[in-house]
Motif scaffolding. Structure first.
Motif, mmCIF file in Angstrom:
data_model
loop_
_atom_site.group_PDB
_atom_site.id
_atom_site.type_symbol
_atom_site.label_atom_id
_atom_site.label_comp_id
_atom_site.label_asym_id
_atom_site.label_seq_id
_atom_site.Cartn_x
_atom_site.Cartn_y
_atom_site.Cartn_z
ATOM 1 N N GLU A 132 0.811 -1.216 0.000
ATOM 2 C CA GLU A 132 0.000 0.000 0.000
ATOM 3 C C GLU A 132 0.847 1.270 0.000
ATOM 4 O OE1 GLU A 132 -3.712 -0.111 2.468
ATOM 5 O OE2 GLU A 132 -2.747 -1.890 3.337
ATOM 6 N N LEU A 133 2.145 1.124 0.259
ATOM 7 C CA LEU A 133 3.040 2.286 0.292
ATOM 8 C C LEU A 133 3.886 2.388 -0.968
ATOM 9 C CD1 LEU A 133 4.071 1.854 3.998
ATOM 10 C CD2 LEU A 133 2.846 3.823 3.080
ATOM 11 N N ALA A 134 3.601 1.562 -1.949
ATOM 12 C CA ALA A 134 4.352 1.593 -3.201
ATOM 13 C C ALA A 134 4.294 2.988 -3.825
ATOM 14 C CB ALA A 134 3.799 0.561 -4.179
ATOM 15 N N GLY A 135 5.437 3.499 -4.227
ATOM 16 C CA GLY A 135 5.509 4.806 -4.871
ATOM 17 C C GLY A 135 5.709 5.954 -3.906
ATOM 18 N N GLU A 136 5.612 5.705 -2.595
ATOM 19 C CA GLU A 136 5.836 6.755 -1.606
ATOM 20 C C GLU A 136 7.279 6.677 -1.084
ATOM 21 O OE1 GLU A 136 2.877 7.227 1.419
ATOM 22 O OE2 GLU A 136 1.302 6.336 0.172
ATOM 23 N N PRO A 137 7.950 7.813 -0.899
ATOM 24 C CA PRO A 137 9.359 7.801 -0.472
ATOM 25 C C PRO A 137 9.548 7.201 0.916
ATOM 26 C CG PRO A 137 8.456 10.025 -0.376
ATOM 27 C CD PRO A 137 7.430 9.186 -1.066
ATOM 28 N N MET A 138 10.605 6.425 1.061
ATOM 29 C CA MET A 138 10.898 5.738 2.318
ATOM 30 C C MET A 138 12.252 6.191 2.838
ATOM 31 S SD MET A 138 12.667 2.809 3.693
ATOM 32 C CE MET A 138 12.322 1.523 4.910
ATOM 33 N N ALA A 139 12.377 6.361 4.164
ATOM 34 C CA ALA A 139 13.650 6.674 4.807
ATOM 35 C C ALA A 139 14.147 5.395 5.472
ATOM 36 C CB ALA A 139 13.490 7.791 5.832
ATOM 37 N N GLU A 160 11.269 -2.388 -3.064
ATOM 38 C CA GLU A 160 12.624 -2.031 -2.639
ATOM 39 C C GLU A 160 13.137 -0.753 -3.282
ATOM 40 O OE1 GLU A 160 13.186 -5.219 -5.878
ATOM 41 O OE2 GLU A 160 11.735 -4.643 -4.355
ATOM 42 N N ASP A 161 12.496 -0.303 -4.370
ATOM 43 C CA ASP A 161 12.917 0.928 -5.034
ATOM 44 C C ASP A 161 12.369 2.180 -4.351
ATOM 45 O OD1 ASP A 161 14.298 -0.554 -6.917
ATOM 46 O OD2 ASP A 161 12.601 -0.644 -8.301
ATOM 47 N N SER A 162 11.629 2.011 -3.254
ATOM 48 C CA SER A 162 11.009 3.163 -2.586
ATOM 49 C C SER A 162 11.987 3.967 -1.737
ATOM 50 C CB SER A 162 9.848 2.692 -1.694
ATOM 51 O OG SER A 162 8.814 2.098 -2.465
ATOM 52 N N VAL A 163 13.174 3.411 -1.457
ATOM 53 C CA VAL A 163 14.127 4.093 -0.580
ATOM 54 C C VAL A 163 14.615 5.386 -1.224
ATOM 55 C CG1 VAL A 163 16.321 3.955 0.633
ATOM 56 C CG2 VAL A 163 14.866 1.919 0.446
ATOM 57 N N ARG A 164 14.400 6.501 -0.539
ATOM 58 C CA ARG A 164 14.846 7.797 -1.051
ATOM 59 C C ARG A 164 15.920 8.408 -0.168
ATOM 60 N NH1 ARG A 164 10.992 12.835 -3.027
ATOM 61 N NH2 ARG A 164 12.696 14.220 -3.654
ATOM 62 N N TRP A 165 15.825 8.175 1.157
ATOM 63 C CA TRP A 165 16.837 8.696 2.081
ATOM 64 C C TRP A 165 17.369 7.564 2.944
ATOM 65 C CZ3 TRP A 165 12.199 11.512 1.509
ATOM 66 C CH2 TRP A 165 12.341 12.738 0.830
ATOM 67 N N ARG A 166 18.627 7.684 3.343
ATOM 68 C CA ARG A 166 19.266 6.708 4.217
ATOM 69 C C ARG A 166 19.994 7.445 5.334
ATOM 70 N NH1 ARG A 166 20.786 1.540 1.650
ATOM 71 N NH2 ARG A 166 19.801 1.415 -0.418
ATOM 72 N N SER A 167 19.951 6.869 6.530
ATOM 73 C CA SER A 167 20.712 7.421 7.649
ATOM 74 C C SER A 167 20.978 6.311 8.653
ATOM 75 C CB SER A 167 19.949 8.557 8.326
ATOM 76 O OG SER A 167 20.648 8.988 9.492
ATOM 77 N N PRO A 168 22.183 6.284 9.265
ATOM 78 C CA PRO A 168 22.471 5.294 10.300
ATOM 79 C C PRO A 168 21.920 5.688 11.663
ATOM 80 C CG PRO A 168 24.402 6.646 9.924
ATOM 81 C CD PRO A 168 23.366 7.098 8.926
#
Length: 227
Positions: A132-139, A160-168
């Motif tokens: 249901e979250l397909a296409g929405e940006p994910m952190a 898996e292509d939804s990842v837009r930002w990454r942080s540890p």
């Protein structure tokens, strides 16, 4: 390689720690009487947020002469510290355990869950499917091996292509969600429903969290003896 006396006492009673991390101090107490010295507990960062404060509070109340030192590190670093005798006990997710961890005791069950902005269309739901979250940006919490687990969950859902930002850093991820810029998946217990900036968040169960990949990472205490 050998554990300290405190570490050995905790290991011997690891399977009896049914109430969580606080039982580690009770195990040591039963073996040594009045506890003195230092208990060095290594924790995976996302577990440390609840495990270390809980253990310190317990020890201040019941074992005032025992000093608890919390050490945060990634799973590989904790394993090396354990093998080298730098820590007595490691608390990490079962999915992170590496070969050579001889004593394992599950502490609590933890499942991945969605963390959404309070105004998100799914925020009022008890559960939602990842699709249901397909296409929405994910952190993404980019902390190995948590990131691998989360990406595996997303891969199964085909997003898996939804990842837009990454942080540890979990607080960075929560702040991105709080500002309505993304959604995320976190594995934890008692996740704050406010971001670090004070914005309200919503926690929603994942409908397909019964998948093996999603349900496997639960906190466990582990120690290594001998060498």
């Amino acid at each position: 390689m050998q554990l300290t006396d405190a570490g050995l006492a905790a290991v011997e009673h690891a399977r009896e720690l049914l109430t969580g991390v606080s039982g580690l101090a009770d195990a040591v107490d039963g073996e040594l009487g009045r506890v003195h010295g230092t208990l060095r507990v290594g924790c995976f960062p996302t577990i440390a947020t609840w495990a270390i404060p809980e253990l310190i509070e317990h020890c201040l109340t019941h074992h005032p002469d025992l000093e608890v030192v919390g050490i945060e590190d990634e799973s590989a670093g904790l394993t090396e510290r354990l093998r080298g005798g730098d820590i007595d006990v490691a608390v990490l997710f079962t999915a992170h355990l590496l070969p050579g961890n001889e004593v394992i005791h599950p502490l609590r069950e933890a499942r991945p869950h969605l963390l959404l902005p309070a105004g998100h269309r799914l925020a009022g739901r008890e559960s939602a499917a990842l699709e249901e979250l397909a296409g929405e940006p994910m952190a993404l919490l980019d902390l190995h091996p948590v990131s691998d687990i989360l990406l595996g969950v997303m891969r199964q859902a085909g997003i898996e292509d939804s990842v837009r930002w990454r942080s540890p850093t979990a607080n960075v991820v929560r702040n991105l969600v709080g500002r309505g810029l993304a959604w995320t998946i976190l594995i934890g217990l008692g996740t704050p429903l406010y971001s670090g900036e004070g914005r309200r968040l919503a926690s929603v169960a994942i409908t397909d969290a019964s998948r093996p990949t999603a349900s496997s990472p639960s906190p466990a205490a582990t120690a290594r003896r001998g060498g």
